[in-house]
Write an enzyme that holds these catalytic residues in place. Structure first.
Site, PDB file in Angstrom:
ATOM      1  N   TYR A 101       0.839  -1.197   0.000  1.00  0.00           N
ATOM      2  CA  TYR A 101       0.000   0.000   0.000  1.00  0.00           C
ATOM      3  C   TYR A 101       0.874   1.247   0.000  1.00  0.00           C
ATOM      4  CZ  TYR A 101      -2.982   3.718   1.820  1.00  0.00           C
ATOM      5  OH  TYR A 101      -3.651   4.913   1.983  1.00  0.00           O
ATOM      6  N   GLU A 189      -4.225   7.223  -3.396  1.00  0.00           N
ATOM      7  CA  GLU A 189      -3.652   5.965  -2.930  1.00  0.00           C
ATOM      8  C   GLU A 189      -3.565   4.908  -4.010  1.00  0.00           C
ATOM      9  OE1 GLU A 189      -5.804   4.907   0.822  1.00  0.00           O
ATOM     10  OE2 GLU A 189      -7.431   4.330  -0.509  1.00  0.00           O
TER      11      GLU A 189
END
Ligand code: GDP
Ligand code: MN
Length: 380
Positions: A101, A189
């Site tokens: 991530y 993101e």
């Protein structure tokens, strides 16, 4: 403003971050054609402004164009978090070796963009943050210096132990940072950031929110807006230069000035009521703005009473009263209206409103109490 995954990926690609080839489909046949053209195993992804699509069944792999058509048929029309899927993204599937991530958000507390990375990507990052916070590294970036190479290396080393991978992911992190800053994002993101079996990095999922306050600097972003998903009220507000935010309550507010509008909502809450919206008609005097404001309020089925709170300075009370009169007649508003006004041209305003049988308060407290009493939820 939220944008879709396929749009977010176009931003990332411009900053040298690899995304899978593919295209958007709105019918099963289009999905078939894209899959046929790609000639690989494909992944079919619901395009909605919601996370957790995988868990909801909105992401499916397909080995053949026929299978792509079937899976597309299954996902189109599906509801994910109350949003009906009408667009799909059909992409060459990635052979996943590992998922991590990488994300950036604007943090109000530190007043800096905060970089967050975690080697535990793919699944719910919120859950990881709650249960195993040690698996996330957070780093507030000083916007004056930007993301220094030494910091990029530190973040990269938190994600991967292999030196080659550290080296390969660094430009992705700096690209993400530059993309975030240059496009006035409030969130960006990549989850998952994937390494495939050949060691190649892919942004397999991307989410970008563009800061509404930065949109005037990027007029070209307007075409990214999906008019079908924007609340109709918010569209009218945007087009008529009113600041409107829909809320869940039943007392509609129509106020001049953002500060007074915030205060009005606080006072409604204080007396046990629930505001239906934030609405700032602005400082200028223009009866048309009041008509547009009421046009917006009228579309909200929860509204049981409309509260005007006008403190006349530059705003002339009689202009607001004119607008209110015009709106009631033109839009056929049956909802009870409570008015508090004071200041410039108050007497003229009172005359207009009393001719319509509308009572006018001078005290904000009294007006709010009256509005709350009308919806029957008075604070004891
Ligand atoms: P989200 O559920 O809305 O976050 O959608 P994502 O795009 O992140 O996909 C969720 C999960 O589906 C990923 O974590 C992957 O495990 C899987 N997935 C998505 N794209 C691919 C792909 O191209 N290949 C493979 N094998 N799995 C994928
Ligand atoms: Mn994801």
């Amino acid at each position: 403003m939220k944008i879709y995954e396929y749009q977010a990926k176009q931003f990332l690609a411009r900053y040298g971050i690899k995304v899978q080839p593919g295209d958007v489909a709105e019918t099963p046949d289009e999905a078939y054609r894209i899959a046929e053209q790609l000639g690989t195993e494909v992944v079919i992804k619901a395009q909605v402004h919601a996370g957790g699509r995988g868990k909801a069944g909105g992401i499916k792999l397909a080995r053949t164009p026929e299978e792509a058509r079937e899976k597309a048929e299954a996902i189109l029309g599906m509801k994910i978090k109350d949003i009906t899927v009408s667009k799909l993204l059909v992409l060459s599937a990635v052979d996943i070796e590992s998922e991590s991530y990488a994300g950036l958000v604007m943090d109000r507390r530190t007043k800096k963009p905060v970089f967050m990375v975690s080697p535990a990507g793919g699944i719910d990052i919120e859950q990881i943050a709650r249960k195993t916070p040690e698996k996330i590294l957070k780093y507030p970036v000083d916007p004056f210096f930007g993301l220094m190479p030494s910091k990029a290396r530190e973040l990269a080393s938190f994600l991967y132990s292999d030196r080659q991978q550290v080296k390969r992911v660094m430009p992705i992190l700096s690209g993400l940072y530059r993309m975030f800053i240059e496009n006035d994002c409030s969130l960006a993101e990549i989850n998952p950031l994937v390494v495939d079996k050949e060691g190649v990095f892919w942004a397999v999922d991307a989410k970008i929110n563009l800061d509404d306050n930065g949109l005037s600097r990027h007029p070209e972003f307007e075409k990214l807006r999906d008019p079908e998903i924007e609340a109709p009220q918010e569209r009218v507000a945007r087009e008529s230069n009113l600041s409107y935010v829909k809320l869940e309550g039943n007392i509609a507010c129509c106020v001049n000035g953002a500060g007074l509008a915030m205060t009005t909502m606080d006072v409604i809450k204080y007396y046990g009521g629930e505001p239906a919206n934030f609405l700032d008609i602005g400082g200028s005097s223009n009866p048309k703005k009041v008509v547009n404001a009421l046009r917006i309020i009228k579309t909200d089925p929860n509204v049981e009473v409309i509260l005007f709170n006008i403190f006349g300075g530059i705003t002339r009370c009689d202009d607001v009263a004119e607008g209110l009169k015009e709106a009631i007649l033109e839009l056929n508003i049956g909802t009870p209206v409570v008015v508090r006004l004071t200041g410039t041209n108050e007497q003229e305003a009172r005359k207009i409103l009393s001719s319509m049988g509308i009572e006018v308060h001078t005290s904000m407290d009294e007006a709010v109490k009256c509005a709350v009493a009308l919806v029957g939820k008075e604070r004891r």
